[in-house]
Motif scaffolding. Structure first.
Motif, PDB file in Angstrom:
ATOM      1  N   ALA A  64       1.187 -12.596 -14.308  1.00 41.43           N
ATOM      2  CA  ALA A  64       1.972 -11.763 -13.272  1.00 41.43           C
ATOM      3  C   ALA A  64       2.472 -10.395 -13.565  1.00 41.43           C
ATOM      4  O   ALA A  64       3.013  -9.855 -12.666  1.00 41.43           O
ATOM      5  CB  ALA A  64       3.156 -12.895 -13.166  1.00 41.43           C
ATOM      6  N   THR A  65       2.385 -10.220 -14.946  1.00 35.07           N
ATOM      7  CA  THR A  65       2.990  -8.748 -15.421  1.00 35.07           C
ATOM      8  C   THR A  65       2.007  -7.655 -15.170  1.00 35.07           C
ATOM      9  O   THR A  65       2.186  -6.416 -15.431  1.00 35.07           O
ATOM     10  CB  THR A  65       3.304  -8.774 -16.669  1.00 35.07           C
ATOM     11  N   VAL A  93      -6.601  -2.390 -13.818  1.00 34.79           N
ATOM     12  CA  VAL A  93      -5.312  -3.252 -13.984  1.00 34.79           C
ATOM     13  C   VAL A  93      -4.528  -2.741 -15.304  1.00 34.79           C
ATOM     14  O   VAL A  93      -5.116  -2.361 -16.281  1.00 34.79           O
ATOM     15  CB  VAL A  93      -5.414  -4.645 -14.233  1.00 34.79           C
ATOM     16  N   VAL A  94      -3.157  -2.537 -14.913  1.00 30.99           N
ATOM     17  CA  VAL A  94      -2.245  -2.204 -16.017  1.00 30.99           C
ATOM     18  C   VAL A  94      -1.482  -3.385 -16.456  1.00 30.99           C
ATOM     19  O   VAL A  94      -0.983  -3.877 -15.576  1.00 30.99           O
ATOM     20  CB  VAL A  94      -1.647  -1.021 -15.635  1.00 30.99           C
ATOM     21  N   SER A  98       2.532  -5.250 -22.023  1.00 34.73           N
ATOM     22  CA  SER A  98       1.900  -4.614 -23.061  1.00 34.73           C
ATOM     23  C   SER A  98       2.506  -3.006 -23.310  1.00 34.73           C
ATOM     24  O   SER A  98       1.713  -2.495 -24.210  1.00 34.73           O
ATOM     25  CB  SER A  98       0.499  -4.973 -23.213  1.00 34.73           C
ATOM     26  N   MET A  99       3.029  -2.569 -22.456  1.00 34.49           N
ATOM     27  CA  MET A  99       3.212  -1.147 -22.613  1.00 34.49           C
ATOM     28  C   MET A  99       4.393  -0.817 -23.864  1.00 34.49           C
ATOM     29  O   MET A  99       5.347  -1.629 -23.809  1.00 34.49           O
ATOM     30  CB  MET A  99       3.770  -0.664 -21.078  1.00 34.49           C
ATOM     31  N   SER A 170       7.245   4.224 -13.870  1.00 29.68           N
ATOM     32  CA  SER A 170       8.483   3.927 -13.234  1.00 29.68           C
ATOM     33  C   SER A 170       9.520   2.774 -14.085  1.00 29.68           C
ATOM     34  O   SER A 170      10.611   3.033 -13.689  1.00 29.68           O
ATOM     35  CB  SER A 170       8.121   3.175 -11.845  1.00 29.68           C
ATOM     36  N   PRO A 171       8.786   1.921 -14.736  1.00 31.25           N
ATOM     37  CA  PRO A 171       9.827   1.104 -15.278  1.00 31.25           C
ATOM     38  C   PRO A 171      10.647   1.554 -16.638  1.00 31.25           C
ATOM     39  O   PRO A 171      11.616   1.126 -16.864  1.00 31.25           O
ATOM     40  CB  PRO A 171       8.737  -0.085 -16.307  1.00 31.25           C
TER      41      PRO A 171
END
Length: 172
Positions: A64-65, A93-94, A98-99, A170-171
């Motif tokens: 979902a992330t 996909v990102v 895991s960022m 953006s996060p």
């Protein structure tokens, strides 16, 4: 792959059964060739359904992330219906879980992330590459796999309104 072959065969057998039932229901007024035509249409229908549902199926298997940041649709000569309805053949996909945020030397907001690329081929392909995004200057650079050092020859700008930039920056 073997399961798709088996499913196509059973779809053909089921459609051939429908053709046989239609022929029997018509009192054998329908021609005999209706049965193999239905079988072929059943197999072709299954294959088309599988190809067009590939993207949604792969996306449903992801955590979902994850966020889809790019899709590529294509048309092929041997699939003439794709000229009317292009088929999704790859997507990127990102995974936001895991960022890793970091601060640069000049207080620039940096984010390390992994970009995953799924490609639909006869066997699905998955490629992944770690990147470092500078959210202040809207630039990204690939990192080496082992030491996570930037490869400066791969530095490229990123549009600030792109889905990739929004998903990564953006996060933070």
């Amino acid at each position: 792959m073997i399961w798709h072959l088996i499913a196509a065969i059973f779809a053909g057998l089921g459609a051939a059964g429908i053709g046989l039932m239609l022929r029997l229901a018509s009192g054998k007024r329908l021609p005999k060739w209706i049965i193999p035509v239905f079988a072929g249409l059943g197999m072709l229908g299954y294959q088309i359904h599988y190809e067009y549902s590939w993207f949604d199926h792969k996306r449903s298997q992801l955590p979902a992330t994850t966020q889809v940041v790019d899709t590529r649709q294509d048309s092929m000569v041997w699939r003439p219906w794709t000229y009317f309805f292009p088929m999704t053949v790859s997507f990127s996909v990102v995974d936001q879980s895991s960022m890793v945020p970091a601060q640069g030397d000049d207080d620039a907001q940096l984010v390390e992330f992994i970009l995953y690329r799924f490609e639909k081929e006869y066997v699905d392909q998955l490629h992944h590459q770690p990147y470092l995004m500078n959210c202040d200057s809207a630039e990204m650079v690939p990192l080496t796999s082992g030491s996570r050092q930037p490869r400066l020859e791969g530095l490229r700008p990123v549009e600030e309104d792109s889905r990739l930039f929004q998903a990564v920056c953006s996060p933070w």
